[in-house]
Design an enzyme around this catalytic site. Structure first.
Site, PDB file in Angstrom:
ATOM      1  N   ASP A  17       0.825  -1.212   0.000  1.00  0.00           N
ATOM      2  CA  ASP A  17       0.000   0.000   0.000  1.00  0.00           C
ATOM      3  C   ASP A  17       0.864   1.270   0.000  1.00  0.00           C
ATOM      4  O   ASP A  17       1.956   1.278   0.554  1.00  0.00           O
ATOM      5  CB  ASP A  17      -0.901  -0.019   1.243  1.00  0.00           C
ATOM      6  CG  ASP A  17      -2.035   0.987   1.135  1.00  0.00           C
ATOM      7  OD1 ASP A  17      -2.307   1.486   0.023  1.00  0.00           O
ATOM      8  OD2 ASP A  17      -2.655   1.279   2.172  1.00  0.00           O
ATOM      9  N   TRP A  22       2.698   8.064  -2.572  1.00  0.00           N
ATOM     10  CA  TRP A  22       4.110   8.249  -2.931  1.00  0.00           C
ATOM     11  C   TRP A  22       4.212   9.116  -4.185  1.00  0.00           C
ATOM     12  O   TRP A  22       5.027  10.034  -4.262  1.00  0.00           O
ATOM     13  CB  TRP A  22       4.744   6.873  -3.160  1.00  0.00           C
ATOM     14  CG  TRP A  22       6.226   6.878  -3.368  1.00  0.00           C
ATOM     15  CD1 TRP A  22       7.189   6.777  -2.415  1.00  0.00           C
ATOM     16  CD2 TRP A  22       6.919   6.957  -4.627  1.00  0.00           C
ATOM     17  NE1 TRP A  22       8.437   6.794  -2.989  1.00  0.00           N
ATOM     18  CE2 TRP A  22       8.297   6.907  -4.345  1.00  0.00           C
ATOM     19  CE3 TRP A  22       6.502   7.078  -5.958  1.00  0.00           C
ATOM     20  CZ2 TRP A  22       9.272   6.966  -5.348  1.00  0.00           C
ATOM     21  CZ3 TRP A  22       7.468   7.137  -6.953  1.00  0.00           C
ATOM     22  CH2 TRP A  22       8.833   7.088  -6.639  1.00  0.00           C
ATOM     23  N   HIS A  34       2.677   3.322  -8.994  1.00  0.00           N
ATOM     24  CA  HIS A  34       2.541   1.873  -9.225  1.00  0.00           C
ATOM     25  C   HIS A  34       3.786   1.329  -9.947  1.00  0.00           C
ATOM     26  O   HIS A  34       4.228   0.218  -9.674  1.00  0.00           O
ATOM     27  CB  HIS A  34       1.280   1.578 -10.038  1.00  0.00           C
ATOM     28  CG  HIS A  34       0.008   1.921  -9.309  1.00  0.00           C
ATOM     29  ND1 HIS A  34      -0.197   1.597  -7.996  1.00  0.00           N
ATOM     30  CD2 HIS A  34      -1.123   2.573  -9.709  1.00  0.00           C
ATOM     31  CE1 HIS A  34      -1.398   2.013  -7.607  1.00  0.00           C
ATOM     32  NE2 HIS A  34      -1.979   2.615  -8.635  1.00  0.00           N
ATOM     33  N   SER A  62      -7.235  -5.788  -5.866  1.00  0.00           N
ATOM     34  CA  SER A  62      -8.326  -6.412  -5.114  1.00  0.00           C
ATOM     35  C   SER A  62      -9.629  -6.383  -5.905  1.00  0.00           C
ATOM     36  O   SER A  62      -9.763  -5.641  -6.886  1.00  0.00           O
ATOM     37  CB  SER A  62      -8.522  -5.683  -3.777  1.00  0.00           C
ATOM     38  OG  SER A  62      -9.187  -4.457  -3.996  1.00  0.00           O
ATOM     39  N   LEU A 128      11.551 -20.502  -4.576  1.00  0.00           N
ATOM     40  CA  LEU A 128      10.638 -19.533  -3.949  1.00  0.00           C
ATOM     41  C   LEU A 128       9.278 -19.675  -4.618  1.00  0.00           C
ATOM     42  O   LEU A 128       9.196 -19.787  -5.839  1.00  0.00           O
ATOM     43  CB  LEU A 128      11.163 -18.094  -4.152  1.00  0.00           C
ATOM     44  CG  LEU A 128      10.208 -16.983  -3.686  1.00  0.00           C
ATOM     45  CD1 LEU A 128      10.086 -16.971  -2.161  1.00  0.00           C
ATOM     46  CD2 LEU A 128      10.682 -15.608  -4.163  1.00  0.00           C
ATOM     47  N   ARG A 185       1.680  -4.942   6.053  1.00  0.00           N
ATOM     48  CA  ARG A 185       1.021  -3.901   5.266  1.00  0.00           C
ATOM     49  C   ARG A 185       1.865  -2.636   5.367  1.00  0.00           C
ATOM     50  O   ARG A 185       2.193  -2.197   6.466  1.00  0.00           O
ATOM     51  CB  ARG A 185      -0.399  -3.615   5.765  1.00  0.00           C
ATOM     52  CG  ARG A 185      -1.075  -2.572   4.868  1.00  0.00           C
ATOM     53  CD  ARG A 185      -2.498  -2.284   5.258  1.00  0.00           C
ATOM     54  NE  ARG A 185      -3.107  -1.420   4.240  1.00  0.00           N
ATOM     55  CZ  ARG A 185      -4.326  -1.568   3.747  1.00  0.00           C
ATOM     56  NH1 ARG A 185      -5.094  -2.524   4.177  1.00  0.00           N
ATOM     57  NH2 ARG A 185      -4.785  -0.741   2.826  1.00  0.00           N
ATOM     58  N   ARG A 191      -5.297  -2.091   8.462  1.00  0.00           N
ATOM     59  CA  ARG A 191      -6.486  -2.906   8.171  1.00  0.00           C
ATOM     60  C   ARG A 191      -6.090  -3.978   7.173  1.00  0.00           C
ATOM     61  O   ARG A 191      -5.035  -3.885   6.538  1.00  0.00           O
ATOM     62  CB  ARG A 191      -7.647  -2.054   7.653  1.00  0.00           C
ATOM     63  CG  ARG A 191      -7.298  -1.202   6.468  1.00  0.00           C
ATOM     64  CD  ARG A 191      -8.504  -0.434   5.919  1.00  0.00           C
ATOM     65  NE  ARG A 191      -8.078   0.441   4.849  1.00  0.00           N
ATOM     66  CZ  ARG A 191      -7.718   1.708   5.013  1.00  0.00           C
ATOM     67  NH1 ARG A 191      -7.775   2.272   6.205  1.00  0.00           N
ATOM     68  NH2 ARG A 191      -7.309   2.430   3.979  1.00  0.00           N
ATOM     69  N   SER A 193      -8.187  -5.237   4.608  1.00  0.00           N
ATOM     70  CA  SER A 193      -8.755  -5.004   3.279  1.00  0.00           C
ATOM     71  C   SER A 193      -9.076  -6.273   2.489  1.00  0.00           C
ATOM     72  O   SER A 193      -8.736  -6.372   1.310  1.00  0.00           O
ATOM     73  CB  SER A 193      -7.817  -4.109   2.455  1.00  0.00           C
ATOM     74  OG  SER A 193      -7.630  -2.886   3.089  1.00  0.00           O
TER      75      SER A 193
HETATM   76  C1  FPP Z   1      -2.114   0.071  -3.289  1.00  0.00           C
HETATM   77  O1  FPP Z   1      -1.593   1.374  -3.185  1.00  0.00           O
HETATM   78  C2  FPP Z   1      -1.488  -0.600  -4.419  1.00  0.00           C
HETATM   79  C3  FPP Z   1      -2.155  -1.161  -5.461  1.00  0.00           C
HETATM   80  C4  FPP Z   1      -3.622  -1.176  -5.572  1.00  0.00           C
HETATM   81  C5  FPP Z   1      -1.423  -1.739  -6.584  1.00  0.00           C
HETATM   82  C6  FPP Z   1      -0.263  -2.609  -6.222  1.00  0.00           C
HETATM   83  C7  FPP Z   1       0.496  -2.836  -7.433  1.00  0.00           C
HETATM   84  C8  FPP Z   1       1.836  -2.773  -7.550  1.00  0.00           C
HETATM   85  C9  FPP Z   1       2.781  -2.610  -6.423  1.00  0.00           C
HETATM   86  C10 FPP Z   1       2.377  -2.849  -8.917  1.00  0.00           C
HETATM   87  C11 FPP Z   1       3.128  -4.007  -9.314  1.00  0.00           C
HETATM   88  C12 FPP Z   1       2.714  -5.318  -8.842  1.00  0.00           C
HETATM   89  C13 FPP Z   1       3.136  -6.442  -9.438  1.00  0.00           C
HETATM   90  C14 FPP Z   1       2.898  -7.739  -8.818  1.00  0.00           C
HETATM   91  C15 FPP Z   1       3.848  -6.388 -10.721  1.00  0.00           C
HETATM   92  P1  FPP Z   1      -2.551   2.609  -3.417  1.00  0.00           P
HETATM   93  O2  FPP Z   1      -2.506   2.976  -4.844  1.00  0.00           O
HETATM   94  O3  FPP Z   1      -3.905   2.303  -2.886  1.00  0.00           O
HETATM   95  O4  FPP Z   1      -1.848   3.719  -2.554  1.00  0.00           O
HETATM   96  P2  FPP Z   1      -2.560   4.927  -1.790  1.00  0.00           P
HETATM   97  O5  FPP Z   1      -3.285   4.308  -0.615  1.00  0.00           O
HETATM   98  O6  FPP Z   1      -1.408   5.768  -1.373  1.00  0.00           O
HETATM   99  O7  FPP Z   1      -3.479   5.591  -2.754  1.00  0.00           O
END
Ligand code: FPP
Length: 239
Positions: A17, A22, A34, A62, A128, A185, A191, A193
């Site tokens: 998260d 960021w 991302h 999700s 792994l 997390r 949480r 989620s």
């Molecule tokens: C949550 O942060 C993150 C996601 C919904 C996407 C996770 C995806 C990656 C880390 C990209 C690559 C993954 C793989 C497996 C190649 P958020 O966007 O909700 O952050 P915020 O709470 O700051 O808005």
């Protein structure tokens, strides 16, 4: 019953998260975060053998993430394709077995094909076990598992009176995986989620303030070491 003190976690699951915040802090679009997050995935995968971790499960998308803007969703799907394209060979050569969990029905066919191929080309690996959750929700998973189990009962292949928690666990997406020892997390939110609801019944949790794109192999190693100090009793009493 004597419960042995745990050493490192064998199975770590991560809610990655903080990508959006960021990016926002840098005045960039969320997808920029991302992409930075995807780079961390590679680093953490490489850190697993050093931390004694054999199973790593990552929450990438999700069942609720479809509520995001169409452009963020499309960007994430394209990022997953790109990750598979770029990392497949190295993952295979490094002995990583990749699996995907979640409901594939709503995913675009091209991505599903790539996921299937990556699973197949790493199926013989054992160094792994990397599991990536895409269109995954714990409640959705339990719902799908229950539906399949109900069909087996209706067809007379399973006796309803014999159904217990191990029967249902066999129908979950994670049926071949051990339960996570540690769920991390990032980003300071505390949480779960809808992540691994069934499987994390006795997991240890670590909520770290660092945003996912800043979460390094060093942070990961520290959290895995700290896990060794935990007293896991699974409902029993420490001798
Ligand atoms: C949550 O942060 C993150 C996601 C919904 C996407 C996770 C995806 C990656 C880390 C990209 C690559 C993954 C793989 C497996 C190649 P958020 O966007 O909700 O952050 P915020 O709470 O700051 O808005």
């Amino acid at each position: 019953m004597t419960v042995q003190p745990p050493t490192g976690p064998r199975h770590v699951a991560i809610i990655m998260d903080g990508n959006g915040r960021w990016a926002q802090a840098r005045g960039k679009p969320r997808l920029f975060g991302h992409h930075a997050g995807a780079k961390r995935v590679r680093e953490i995968v490489e850190a697993c053998p050093h931390a004694g971790v054999r199973y790593l499960t990552l929450f990438a998308f999700s069942t609720e993430n479809w509520k995001r803007t169409q452009s963020e969703v499309a960007g994430l799907m394209s990022l997953f394709r790109r990750y598979i394209r770029r990392e497949a060979r190295e993952l295979r050569d490094e002995g990583v077995r990749v699996r995907f969990i979640g409901d594939r029905v709503r995913l675009e066919p091209k991505l599903v094909r790539m996921m299937d191929e990556l699973e197949l080309m790493t199926a013989h690996n054992d160094a792994l076990h990397l599991t990536i959750a895409i269109n995954y929700g714990g409640r959705d998973e339990i719902g799908r598992a229950t539906k399949r189990l109900a069909r087996e009962v209706a067809a007379g292949r399973i006796d309803a009176d014999s159904v217990d928690e191990t029967t249902l666990a066999r129908f979950l997406d994670t049926c071949v995986l051990p339960d996570p020892d540690l769920v991390i997390r990032t980003s300071g939110e505390a949480r779960i989620s809808n992540f691994l609801l069934w499987q994390s019944a006795y997991s240890e949790y670590e909520f770290v303030d660092t945003l996912w794109p800043d979460f390094t192999a060093r942070h990961f190693g520290d959290v895995c070491r700290a896990y060794g100090q935990r007293d896991r009793r699974f409902g029993a009493v420490t001798a």
